[in-house]
Every structure is written in C-alpha cells, then in structure tokens.
Design an enzyme around this catalytic site. Structure first.
Site, PDB file in Angstrom:
ATOM      1  N   GLY A   1      -4.014  -4.184  -4.305  1.00  0.00           N
ATOM      2  CA  GLY A   1      -4.872  -3.365  -4.835  1.00  0.00           C
ATOM      3  C   GLY A   1      -4.169  -2.132  -5.293  1.00  0.00           C
ATOM      4  N   HIS A   2      -3.863  -1.935  -6.560  1.00  0.00           N
ATOM      5  CA  HIS A   2      -3.075  -0.871  -7.074  1.00  0.00           C
ATOM      6  C   HIS A   2      -4.093   0.263  -7.562  1.00  0.00           C
ATOM      7  CE1 HIS A   2       0.751  -3.600  -7.442  1.00  0.00           C
ATOM      8  NE2 HIS A   2       0.288  -3.239  -6.029  1.00  0.00           N
TER       9      HIS A   2
ATOM     10  N   LYS B   1       2.397   1.880  -5.125  1.00  0.00           N
ATOM     11  CA  LYS B   1       3.232   1.462  -6.273  1.00  0.00           C
ATOM     12  C   LYS B   1       2.364   1.890  -7.694  1.00  0.00           C
ATOM     13  CE  LYS B   1       3.643  -2.504  -4.095  1.00  0.00           C
ATOM     14  NZ  LYS B   1       3.038  -2.254  -2.949  1.00  0.00           N
TER      15      LYS B   1
ATOM     16  N   ASP C   1       0.693  -1.199  -0.019  1.00  0.00           N
ATOM     17  CA  ASP C   1       0.165  -0.107   0.172  1.00  0.00           C
ATOM     18  C   ASP C   1       0.900   1.090   0.031  1.00  0.00           C
ATOM     19  OD1 ASP C   1      -2.305  -1.787   0.230  1.00  0.00           O
ATOM     20  OD2 ASP C   1      -1.875  -1.563   2.321  1.00  0.00           O
TER      21      ASP C   1
ATOM     22  N   GLN D   1       2.290  -5.961  -2.852  1.00  0.00           N
ATOM     23  CA  GLN D   1       2.710  -6.278  -1.480  1.00  0.00           C
ATOM     24  C   GLN D   1       3.829  -5.460  -1.095  1.00  0.00           C
ATOM     25  OE1 GLN D   1       1.829  -9.387  -2.880  1.00  0.00           O
ATOM     26  NE2 GLN D   1      -0.455  -8.612  -2.698  1.00  0.00           N
TER      27      GLN D   1
HETATM   28  P1  IMP Z   1      -2.466 -12.633   2.366  1.00  0.00           P
HETATM   29  O1  IMP Z   1      -1.593 -12.278   1.049  1.00  0.00           O
HETATM   30  O2  IMP Z   1      -4.096 -12.507   1.625  1.00  0.00           O
HETATM   31  O3  IMP Z   1      -2.498 -14.198   2.572  1.00  0.00           O
HETATM   32  O4  IMP Z   1      -2.420 -12.029   3.548  1.00  0.00           O
HETATM   33  C1  IMP Z   1      -1.268 -11.841   4.269  1.00  0.00           C
HETATM   34  C2  IMP Z   1      -0.890 -10.548   4.914  1.00  0.00           C
HETATM   35  O5  IMP Z   1      -0.425  -9.796   3.924  1.00  0.00           O
HETATM   36  C3  IMP Z   1      -2.165  -9.887   5.556  1.00  0.00           C
HETATM   37  O6  IMP Z   1      -1.617  -9.275   6.593  1.00  0.00           O
HETATM   38  C4  IMP Z   1      -2.735  -8.967   4.487  1.00  0.00           C
HETATM   39  O7  IMP Z   1      -3.389  -7.976   5.185  1.00  0.00           O
HETATM   40  C5  IMP Z   1      -1.178  -8.442   3.934  1.00  0.00           C
HETATM   41  N1  IMP Z   1      -1.440  -8.334   2.416  1.00  0.00           N
HETATM   42  C6  IMP Z   1      -1.468  -9.002   1.318  1.00  0.00           C
HETATM   43  N2  IMP Z   1      -1.475  -8.181   0.181  1.00  0.00           N
HETATM   44  C7  IMP Z   1      -1.511  -6.814   0.573  1.00  0.00           C
HETATM   45  C8  IMP Z   1      -1.477  -5.744  -0.042  1.00  0.00           C
HETATM   46  O8  IMP Z   1      -1.425  -5.635  -1.218  1.00  0.00           O
HETATM   47  N3  IMP Z   1      -1.147  -4.721   0.679  1.00  0.00           N
HETATM   48  C9  IMP Z   1      -1.082  -4.707   1.983  1.00  0.00           C
HETATM   49  N4  IMP Z   1      -1.054  -5.944   2.597  1.00  0.00           N
HETATM   50  C10 IMP Z   1      -1.353  -6.911   2.066  1.00  0.00           C
END
Ligand code: IMP
Length: 428
Positions: free
Chosen positions: A40-41, A16, A13, A223
């Site tokens: 989420g971009h 990017k 977040d 991420q």
């Molecule tokens: P998962 O990727 O859905 O398995 O989530 C694992 C961890 O990564 C959690 O804390 C999510 O909130 C975090 N996470 C996954 N994708 C994102 C992202 O694009 N932005 C921020 N946090 C993320």
C-alpha cells in the site's frame, strides 16, 4: 545504464510511495519488481492523495512509464479498479506496462490465503489476505497462470481446469470449504484478458531498451527487507524478495545496471502482522504513538505495532542490499518526545547478539540494548533543509547514519513532495 532502487529497510510501510513519487521526476520509468497488492503506497502531491497497491508510484508523472515486472503477482480485479480510479481523477494511465510473465492472483489464491491462515491458529503469519503467498507457491510449483495466458483463452482453459481441479480438492477435502466454479473463473479471466491486453508487454525488453538508451529507471521496492522470504524473519515474511536481489530476477535486470540503492527507513519502527520485533513498545504508550502517527495499514487498515529504531536490523538491511544511501522518513512524528531511543544491540540468554539472527526463535528472545538521546521540542515537520532541523533531531539522524553505516541522502518531514530535505542528489 543507470537503475536506482528504492528499498524498504524495515518491515514495509516506511513511506516508499512518497519517496518514489518525489524521485520519479528524474527518471523515464518506475518499475515494480516484487509483491502484489499486499503493498500500500501512499502518494500525496498537487493532484491529490492516492493509495496505490499495484500501480507503480510514479504514475502521477505523465511522461514516466509505470512498469509492473515479471516478479510481481497481479490481481487483475484490483489493478483494473486502481486504473479506473486514477482515470476518473484525471491521471493518465496509458504509460502503464504489465509483464506478460507476471503471475496472476486467482480467486482460489485469495480463498486459500484465508483458509491457510485460519488453520494456522496461534501461529498465523498475519498475512494481508490478498492471495499473495498462494500465488507465489503456484509460480514455484510451475502451475501458475501468467498475465500472458489471459490473452490466450484456448490454452488457458485446460490449464485452469487442471489447476482448479487440484485446488478444489484442497479447498473442500482439507479445509472443508466450498469449491470454486471453473466456468466463473474462466469467464472472469477472459474479461481480465480483454481489459489488460493494451497494457501487456515483454517488459524485460522495455527495461533493457531504456537502459541501453541511457535512461534512468527507478526500481520500486514493496514491503521491506525484514519481510524478505530468504532474508527476513522466516516464516513471518512475505513470499517474494523485496530486497535488491529480487529486482534482478523480478525484471530481467542486469545487476551492473544498478548504480544506487536507497534504503528507506522510518525514524522509528513499525510492523504489521506476526513475528518478532525486538524494539516493540506496548500498552498505552504504544496506543498513543500509533494514534498520533496514524499507524494503521494502508492495505488492510490493521493497527501497526510501533517501537524504537532498531539499528541492528537497520545495519543488516544495509548489508543485504548494499545500500549506497538512506532516506529517513517520518522524523516529524518524534517531534515533542522528551527522549528518543535507538536499539544498538541485543541480548539473548545472557549473551550479546550483535548481528540480526537468522533463527527467528533466537530473535524472539532478543532483548534490545538501548542508547537514549534527548528529544526536541521544535518542529521538524515540513523542514526543507538540514539547518532547519533542531540540533537534537540532527544528532539523532547522525547517530542512525553511523549505526546503519550509510549517509542519509534524503529526509522526509511530511507526506507531500515539498516536505523533503534533499541532503544529497540521489539520481544525477
Ligand atoms: P502477505 O505478503 O500478505 O503474505 O503477508 C505476509 C506478511 O507480510 C504479513 O506479516 C503482512 O502483514 C506483511 N506485509 C505484506 N505486505 C506488506 C506491506 O506492504 N507492508 C507491511 N507489511 C506487509
């Protein structure tokens, strides 16, 4: 053979999407290499505002390939939804290519993600619930379904039946939930195969060809480094490698092709989901900060935790990725703060901790050591050159550069393309 990477320097977040959309005009392809629709971009340009989860953020540039590499996990339903929405809004999607080796997020992955999280109770990771972790588990366990498999119903059926047989035992016997129907999933898979067929390619070959033709490509990180499966605060991480190593395995990319690695850092910190965040701010101050900055997840709408810039974690990210430069985003959010703090070290159990700890239990005990700097009243919002920045804002940027250990090549001062200070050209 120039490839340039844009990598999240914090917990995702960081903004990017905007940076990639801004830089994509200088490249032939924008390539996703890890993660899935947990990302989420947000992209804002003259064509409107777009919230992208799987489609690479360069899609608004009509001559630029958007490539979803083998390291990404693809939920076909989400991808088709995104493509349809883009087409309806007049964005061409015919330059999208999806790797036949990318793994598919199946309905049982989404269900298992939820069931596993529920069973963790207080120790929940706070996943996005999109089935990302379970899809990567199956990839590693060599029981995943790949995008290429969706195009070959004959071989897909027995593999799907065998896998679902195991998953349904887990779903019903371990978690006490309703098993899923193989027939329904098979039907959906055939539909997905038909819809995705025109986009499916051996993308590693496309990437290699572009590089051999000396075309620039942009590697789109999703991420952030501190969520990296290996290098983040395990187990509060995602299940892929958002850091630079993931780009090589997630694309079939030779590391020598990478000529620049740009780390994107928000001017403060945010985190969504569980896990340690040493500089977190709590209470009313956090609520006000979050509301003012609209810090709510682009994927799940969840409130993001907010806090001060953590230079210990920032330096660590620089080292893990070999960053050649950084982008500082959302500087304008700090406009009007009477003072700003930067975490320059940690203390745990009376001891100084100067490096980002590998042990999450140590990280949980870390108390930040802050340096406080005067804030600025004049706006940085929409500034397009360094000399438009108030002196104190510039001093803040300079201190972050010093502590992280690399130059700020770009400063983002608002969501749209033109709200950008290009300090130094990133892609020649
Ligand atoms: P998962 O990727 O859905 O398995 O989530 C694992 C961890 O990564 C959690 O804390 C999510 O909130 C975090 N996470 C996954 N994708 C994102 C992202 O694009 N932005 C921020 N946090 C993320």
């Amino acid at each position: 053979m120039p490839a340039f990477a844009v990598i999240g320097g914090q917990w995702g977040d960081e903004g990017k999407g905007k940076v990639i959309d801004y830089l994509a005009g200088r490249v032939s392809a924008v390539v996703r290499y890890a993660g899935g629709n947990n990302a989420g971009h947000t992209v804002v340009n003259d064509k409107g505002e777009f919230s992208l989860h799987l489609v690479p953020s360069g899609i608004c540039w009509p001559d630029v390939y958007g490539i979803i590499g083998n390291g990404v996990v693809v939920d076909p339903e989400v991808l088709m939804g995104e493509l349809n929405e883009l087409s309806e809004r007049g964005i061409e999607t015919d330059k999208l290519c999806i790797s036949d080796r990318a793994h598919v997020v199946m309905p049982y992955h989404v269900l298992l993600d939820r069931l596993e999280e529920e069973s963790r109770g207080n120790a929940a990771i706070g996943t996005t619930g999109r089935g990302i972790g379970p899809a990567y588990v199956d990839k590693t366990a060599r029981m995943g379904i790949r995008v290429g498999d969706l195009l070959d119903p004959e071989s897909l059926r027995p593999r799907l039946e065998q896998t679902l047989n195991i998953k349904n035992k887990l779903i019903s016997a371990v978690y006490g939930a309703e098993p899923l129907s193989a027939e329904e999933i098979m039907e959906k898979s055939l539909e997905w195969g038909n819809q995705l067929r025109p986009y499916v390619h051996a993308t590693e070959q496309l990437v290699q060809d572009l590089l051999e033709q000396d075309q620039n490509i942009l590697l789109e990180g999703a991420q952030g480094t501190l969520l990296d499966l290996d290098h983040g605060s395990y187990p509060y991480v995602t299940s892929s490698s958002p850091s630079i190593g993931g780009a090589c395995t997630g694309l079939g990319l030779n590391p020598q092709a990478i000529k620049g690695v740009l780390g994107v850092y928000k001017a403060y910190s945010t985190r969504v989901g569980g896990g340690p965040m040493a500089t977190e701010v709590f209470g009313e101050a956090a609520d006000a900060w979050r509301d003012m900055a609209n810090e709510f997840g682009a994927t799940t709408g969840r409130a993001r935790r907010v806090g001060w810039f953590d230079a210990v974690a920032g330096r660590y990210s620089r080292q893990v990725n070999g960053l050649t430069g950084m982008v500082i985003t959302r500087l304008d959010i700090l406009d009007g703060f009477p003072s700003v703090k930067i975490c320059v070290g940690y203390r745990a159990n009376g001891q100084e901790v100067s490096r980002f700890p590998s042990d999450t239990r140590v990280l949980e005990q870390c108390v930040p050591v802050y340096e406080e700097m005067p804030g600025w009243d004049e706006p940085t919002a929409s500034a397009t050159s360094l000399d438009q920045l108030p002196q104190n804002a510039l001093a803040y940027v300079r201190r972050i550069e010093e502590l992280v250990g690399c130059p700020a090549q770009v400063i983002s001062t608002g969501p749209s393309r033109d709200e950008t200070i290009l300090v130094e050209q990133v892609i020649p």
